[in-house]
Design an enzyme around this catalytic site. Structure first.
Site, PDB file in Angstrom:
ATOM      1  N   SER A 138      38.289  48.199  31.943  1.00  0.00           N
ATOM      2  CA  SER A 138      38.947  48.129  33.235  1.00  0.00           C
ATOM      3  C   SER A 138      38.073  48.776  34.312  1.00  0.00           C
ATOM      4  O   SER A 138      36.908  48.442  34.459  1.00  0.00           O
ATOM      5  CB  SER A 138      40.332  48.787  33.128  1.00  0.00           C
ATOM      6  OG  SER A 138      41.092  48.591  34.290  1.00  0.00           O
ATOM      7  N   ASP A 168      36.991  43.856  29.808  1.00  0.00           N
ATOM      8  CA  ASP A 168      37.832  43.441  30.928  1.00  0.00           C
ATOM      9  C   ASP A 168      37.559  44.309  32.172  1.00  0.00           C
ATOM     10  O   ASP A 168      38.480  44.912  32.733  1.00  0.00           O
ATOM     11  CB  ASP A 168      39.310  43.489  30.549  1.00  0.00           C
ATOM     12  CG  ASP A 168      40.073  42.249  31.056  1.00  0.00           C
ATOM     13  OD1 ASP A 168      39.417  41.252  31.406  1.00  0.00           O
ATOM     14  OD2 ASP A 168      41.314  42.292  31.098  1.00  0.00           O
ATOM     15  N   HIS A 243      45.386  42.709  29.702  1.00  0.00           N
ATOM     16  CA  HIS A 243      44.422  43.730  30.094  1.00  0.00           C
ATOM     17  C   HIS A 243      44.557  45.021  29.297  1.00  0.00           C
ATOM     18  O   HIS A 243      43.575  45.730  29.092  1.00  0.00           O
ATOM     19  CB  HIS A 243      44.612  44.010  31.590  1.00  0.00           C
ATOM     20  CG  HIS A 243      43.586  44.889  32.202  1.00  0.00           C
ATOM     21  ND1 HIS A 243      42.250  44.544  32.282  1.00  0.00           N
ATOM     22  CD2 HIS A 243      43.694  46.119  32.775  1.00  0.00           C
ATOM     23  CE1 HIS A 243      41.581  45.505  32.892  1.00  0.00           C
ATOM     24  NE2 HIS A 243      42.428  46.475  33.190  1.00  0.00           N
TER      25      HIS A 243
END
Length: 324
Positions: A138, A168, A243
């Site tokens: 992230s 991600d 996610h």
């Protein structure tokens, strides 16, 4: 491309060893900053390493926005069990710092690891200073990229990296609210990187979760990061997962609760996503550090060996000009 959606389990007879837990037992070692200890880190860290005597490469693992480093225990132990020392700093307390502050803090932790990690490892376990890799999820994925691109003012310039993996990665909540430093250029192959890079994405990351906006919005997520990388580069997207689906189960506390409900989540077993993420990291490290190409190439050529469905088709573009 073969489909495995209807199979009772995603593992095939030819499952690469990288997707399975490695043979080495591991230990988790939390280390906090201490004023009277010259070997203490500048930020709290969790070290996860094999307990078997040996010398192992170092992997810095950066957590996502508002998340705790121990939320990734399963994935981190998976990677460590294959013969790696993972250092996962906690770069925020209650509130995340500014993006540039986080990148600079990451640089300081990397400096510390290169100088003082040994003091906190089990007896007969050593860090191989020749190989240091960056992994992040992230916002932590964006932090890893920013460090590799030279945006950490604190980083010792003599430290070189062997591989970079973004799980991600996200560069902001939308194009008007990007995190500092602004590293995305929206130009293909614009990243000035000379190390192998893998980008892992999620199919549900760009989707709304009821009234909650996407956690990995289009134009700021894995697709743009991958486009801006030069070969050697690889791209893998877990189509049925969200996610946060690589995090541990049953996360504690308020932050754990928020991690479970903020993003669009998949309906399949999270354990399969953790095996997928851990396996891609292991296979790509083997490829980048040791030149062991068989597993990563097998995943690209036959995505059905993956514990998570990969779609679109995975890519591996090598600097030699080979496109697998």
């Amino acid at each position: 491309m073969a489909t495995i959606e209807d199979s009772p389990t995603f593992f095939s007879a030819a499952t690469p060893a990288a997707f399975e837990i490695g043979s080495l037992p591991t230990a988790e070692i939390p280390v906090d900053p201490l004023e009277n200890d010259s070997t203490a880190p500048p930020k709290p860290v969790r070290i996860t390493c094999p307990t078997v005597a040996g010398t192992y490469p170092v992997v810095l693992f950066f957590h996502g926005f508002y998340l705790r480093n121990y939320f990734y225990s399963d994935v981190i132990n998976h990677v460590a069990s294959h013969g790696y020392i993972l250092v996962a700093p906690q770069l925020c307390k209650l509130l995340p710092p500014g993006g540039q502050v986080e990148v600079d803090d990451a640089g300081s932790v990397i400096n510390w690891a290169s100088e003082n990690l040994k003091a906190h490892l089990p007896t007969s376990v050593n860090a191989n200073g020749k190989y240091t890799s960056l992994v992040g999820h992230s916002r932590g994925g964006k932090t890893a990229f920013a460090v590799a691109l030279g945006h950490a003012a604190t980083l010792d310039p003599s430290i070189k990296f062997s591989a970079l993996i973004g799980i991600d990665p996200v560069a902001g909540t939308n194009k008007f609210m990007r995190t500092d430093p602004h590293i995305l250029t929206n130009k293909p192959e614009s990243f000035d990187l000379d190390i192998p890079v893998a980008v892992v994405g999620t199919g549900l990351g760009p989707k709304w979760n009821n009234v909650m906006p996407p956690c990995a919005p289009t134009d700021l997520n894995h697709e743009e990061f991958y486009k801006e990388c030069k070969a050697t580069k690889a791209h893998f997207v877990a189509a049925d997962y969200g996610h946060m689906d690589m995090l541990d189960d049953d996360l504690p506390g308020f932050f754990g609760f928020m991690a479970g409900c903020m993003c669009k989540n998949g309906q399949r077993k999270k354990s399969e996503m953790r095996s997928f993420v851990g396996g891609i990291v292991v296979a790509f490290l083997k490829y980048s550090l040791w030149g062991e190409k068989s597993e990563i190439r097998l995943i690209v050529k036959d995505p059905s060996v993956s514990p998570a469905r990969i779609d679109p088709s995975p890519e591996l573009e090598e600097a030699s000009g080979i496109f697998v």
